[in-house]
Write an enzyme that holds these catalytic residues in place. Sequence first.
Site, mmCIF file in Angstrom:
data_model
loop_
_atom_site.group_PDB
_atom_site.id
_atom_site.type_symbol
_atom_site.label_atom_id
_atom_site.label_comp_id
_atom_site.label_asym_id
_atom_site.label_seq_id
_atom_site.Cartn_x
_atom_site.Cartn_y
_atom_site.Cartn_z
ATOM 1 N N ASP A 190 0.854 -1.199 0.000
ATOM 2 C CA ASP A 190 0.000 0.000 0.000
ATOM 3 C C ASP A 190 0.888 1.247 0.000
ATOM 4 O O ASP A 190 1.961 1.240 -0.611
ATOM 5 C CB ASP A 190 -0.903 -0.072 1.259
ATOM 6 C CG ASP A 190 -2.226 0.649 1.073
ATOM 7 O OD1 ASP A 190 -2.204 1.881 1.003
ATOM 8 O OD2 ASP A 190 -3.279 -0.006 1.015
ATOM 9 N N HIS A 224 -3.339 6.046 3.731
ATOM 10 C CA HIS A 224 -4.177 4.908 3.355
ATOM 11 C C HIS A 224 -3.675 3.586 3.945
ATOM 12 O O HIS A 224 -4.442 2.811 4.523
ATOM 13 C CB HIS A 224 -4.212 4.852 1.820
ATOM 14 C CG HIS A 224 -5.180 3.878 1.248
ATOM 15 N ND1 HIS A 224 -4.837 2.578 0.974
ATOM 16 C CD2 HIS A 224 -6.467 4.017 0.866
ATOM 17 C CE1 HIS A 224 -5.881 1.953 0.446
ATOM 18 N NE2 HIS A 224 -6.895 2.814 0.369
ATOM 19 N N SER A 390 -11.345 -0.684 0.184
ATOM 20 C CA SER A 390 -10.041 -0.693 0.866
ATOM 21 C C SER A 390 -10.189 -1.065 2.337
ATOM 22 O O SER A 390 -9.282 -1.659 2.921
ATOM 23 C CB SER A 390 -9.405 0.693 0.805
ATOM 24 O OG SER A 390 -8.955 0.981 -0.487
#
Length: 457
Positions: A190, A224, A390
Site C-alpha cells: 500500500d 491509506h 479498501s
Amino acid sequence: MTAHKKRFGLLAITVIALFAAGLVPGEQRSLKGESPGRSTSPRTVRSVDDRLGVQARAERYAPGQVMVKFKPSLGEPMLEATSRAYGLEKIDKIPVLEIYKYRVPESLTVEDMVEALRQNPDVEYAEPNYIARVAATPNDTYFKVQYALSNTGQKIGSTGPSGTSGDDIKATSAWDETKGSAEVTIAIVDTGVDLVHPDLKAKIKSAGRDFVNNDNDATDDNGHGTMVAGIAAADTNNNTGIAGVAWNCKILPVKVIAADGDGFYDDIVSGVRWAVDNGASVINMSIGGEEAADTLRDAVKYAHDKKVVVCAAAGNNGTAVVYPAAYDAFVLAVAATDYNDARPSWSNPGPQVDVAAPGTRIACPVPTWFWAANGGSSSDEPYAFADGTSMATPHAAGLAALIKGLKPSLNADSVMDVIRYSADDVNSGSKRGKDDDIGYGRINMTKALVPIKITAR
Ligand SMILES: [Ca+2]
Ligand SMILES: [Ca+2]
Ligand SMILES: [Ca+2]
Ligand SMILES: [Ca+2]
C-alpha cells in the site's frame, strides 16, 4: 503517466475524523483519495468504557459441583437418602425448579459422578455446573464504534447512524477460538504504514521496504496504508484506539504507492514478490488498477503458489472489478457491505467477487501526522472513519491470517475456500447464492474459524 509504466490508482476512499481533541461535535471531514478535505471544528473525545477485560480460556464447569434434578415422584426423605448414598453434600437448591447443587466427594471426578447419577432411574438429569462466558471483548477505546466486528445496533460515532444488530463479521465469538499467532505476518502492500503509531508500533514486524523511494523504511506519507493495517491487525486489547481483526498477527509494511496516491505496476509487482520472500502469510492489496497486466498476474500467482493468501479490493467506482482483485484464480476479491449488511452502490460488482466485508464507516488509525496535515490539529487523535472496499479487504485479510495461524499448512486455495464457504449470504432474499455484488456473502469469522479450530486440535 509514462508510456512504459502503467499507473495504479489508490482506491478512492472517504475519511472523516473518528474522534479528536475537544468536546464539540464538528462537521465531517472528507478526503477523496489523495485530496483531503478540511474540518471546521474538532470532534468529540470519548472516554474509555469500564468494560470487561478478556478472560483467558479456563475451566468449562465449576470444579467439584454437580447440578441434579430428581424425578418428582421421589419424596424428600428418599431424595436425601439417595444423595447421601452418592456422597453428595448439598450446597444449594434452585427453588421452584427443584434443582439441587451438590459438592462431589474429592475421590470422584465431576464426570464420573454425572455419569453415575444419570444411571439412576430416580434422577431426571444430572450435569456439571457449566461456566458461561462473555465472548472476548477487547478494551480498546473505540471498539464500541467498530460495528464491523460487533454490531449491537449502536450509534457509530457521536453523530453517526445506527446499524442492525448482528450485521457484523462475528469477531468476538471468533476470538474465543483464536486471537492469531505472532508467527503469522500480514503484508500491507500500500502507501506504507505509520511505524510509530501508538496502536500499530508493537505489531510491526520491520520497517519493511519502500519501492517508491527505494529504501528500507516503508513509512506512510499518504495515510491509506496505515488505515488498512489497523483494520487488519491493530494492537488489540491495549486500552488504546481500535481492535484489529487479527489480534496477535504481525504487520509487514510494503510501500508501493506514492504520497499522491499513485503507484506503478512494476513497484507493485516488486512489492508482492518481496512480501512473499520476506515472511508474509497473507498479503492485503487495498489497491487496484483498471488495466490487466501479465506482470501483475505473475506477481499474485507467485504469492498464490507459495501458499500466500492475497486479498484484494474489488474497487469503489461501481464498475468492473479492478486488478489484481480480478485475477480470479489467485486472489480473494473483496466487496463492501455496510452496517445493515447492504452493499453500497460504489462497491464494484463482478463475477470475480468472492466475498464482502464491512467497508462503510470503518474506524481505523491514521498516521500521527495526518490531521495536522489534513485540516485538523496535531492534538486530534490519530483515528478516523473511512469508507471503501479498501476498508473491507483487511477484514478478510485478518481472517485469512487467523486461519493460517490455526492451520499453517493450508494452501491459498483452501484458505480462500474456508472464507468463501463460511460467508453469510446476506442478500439471499433478492440474490440467492453466490452473486456479483457480494460473492458468497459477508464474511463470518466464527463460522470460518470454529471448524478449523476443531480439525486443528
Ligand atoms: Ca521510505
Ligand atoms: Ca488498540
Ligand atoms: Ca475471485
Ligand atoms: Ca447472494
